[in-house]
Design a protein around this motif. Sequence first.
Motif: not given
Length: 478
Positions: A41-50, A139-153, A167-168
Amino acid sequence: MLSVPGSTGTRYRYRPDATVVSMTATSTVEAPALRRVPWLLTVILTGQFMAILDVSIVNVASPVIRADLGTSGSGLQMIISGYTIAYAMLLITGARLGGRYGGRRLFLYGLAGFTAASLACGLAVSAGQLVAFRLLQGAGAALMVPQVLSMIQMNFEGTARARALSLYATVISGAAVAGQVLGGVLVSADLYGTAWRPVFLVNVPIGLGLLVLGARLLPADGPVRHRPLDLPGLVTLSLTVSLLVVPLVLGHEQDWPLWGWAAMAASVAFAGVFVLMERRAAAPLVPLRILRAPGVVTSALAVFGVMATYGGFLFALALHLQGPLGDSPLRAGLTFVPAAAAFAVVSLNWRRIPERLHRRMIIASFGLAALGYLGLALALGGGGHGLPCLWVALAVTGAGLGGAFSPVLAVALTHVAPEDAPDTSGLFVMVTQLGQVVGVATFGTLYLSTGSITGAAVALAVTALATGACALPLLRRR
């Protein structure tokens, strides 16, 4: 319960007794890999935050960017909005690629692209370069962000998933406010004469650190489904979203030109074409079984309403604070702290309410948000800051939105199979982003056209109540 990778590549299930049980063996083993669990969660949510931070942080720096690069009004608008346009247009594509090649891999690829583009933005020497790099950043954010919710699920279940979704939601609300505050601090500091450049460069050390941690600590991808990419569907959906988002983002700046209305009308036609194509597609971008899952469509509408009102609220109030009330960008950003704090507190603690009341809480929370917006209208109606009533109204608004967003995501994901997580993630992330864009365009235009924060706040209240009414089907348990 959380899936973590073993040293041999075998998938394991995390149990509360701090052991890991192999899914393919009967033996119980101690789990050094459990030390990696908090880092997920620390890694993926920090990416989401950025990624969310970069939507708002540039707004504060826009006057300095314009003066330094000598850009036109339309060029500045593209610098600010190019990120959002690319981000919204490619989210579904990013989600499908994550389902095809693995969420971990696509998260790291997207993070690397986002970080590199942030560095390029910070070093840009012309408006044209900055626009191009902002598109790449989106474009980079569009590749990164969908994986956050996917990995949580895919990696969390039960109360662990609800906690992760809380937290999300907290990250989403906090990053939007933090962008305005941090932007004001960095621009005001003018570090070593760099003026606006730190608003982009701040992502570089954080992104590099996340890449190192992510490569070492994120759970390995499980089996992926090598389904076709449905390129016709991707192209049609991308055109549909871009034809809607571009005029919404640029419309007010250009006084709502004819081409904008034509583009939005065309987006409706393309949406119809997309639906017809998807019904015949062998591997549709959003499979019908997801849309038929109990609560998914209703939850998507509720998420759209939350983010539309939240985005419009942030934008319209920021304009009012920095315009008629004469606040600095930093003070304006700090004004939103009560709303963000209340959103976070409620998002992190809604699970304490008995589960039988969660769906009712969603409906009640929309009513609470509407009450907060009406309080905002009353506090600011006299022409001043209306303190401390403004702070109370902001806290009530944040609490209402927080009480709706996290639970509605949990309800939506309850009946979605893990193998459908990437597609579901893409759907909800796109709805979230489109909600913000539509909210900013709608309520921002209303405020700019009338000059009345009271009128905008009342419209926000009505929208919150309407969204709560649309969410009433969630009260029917399945």
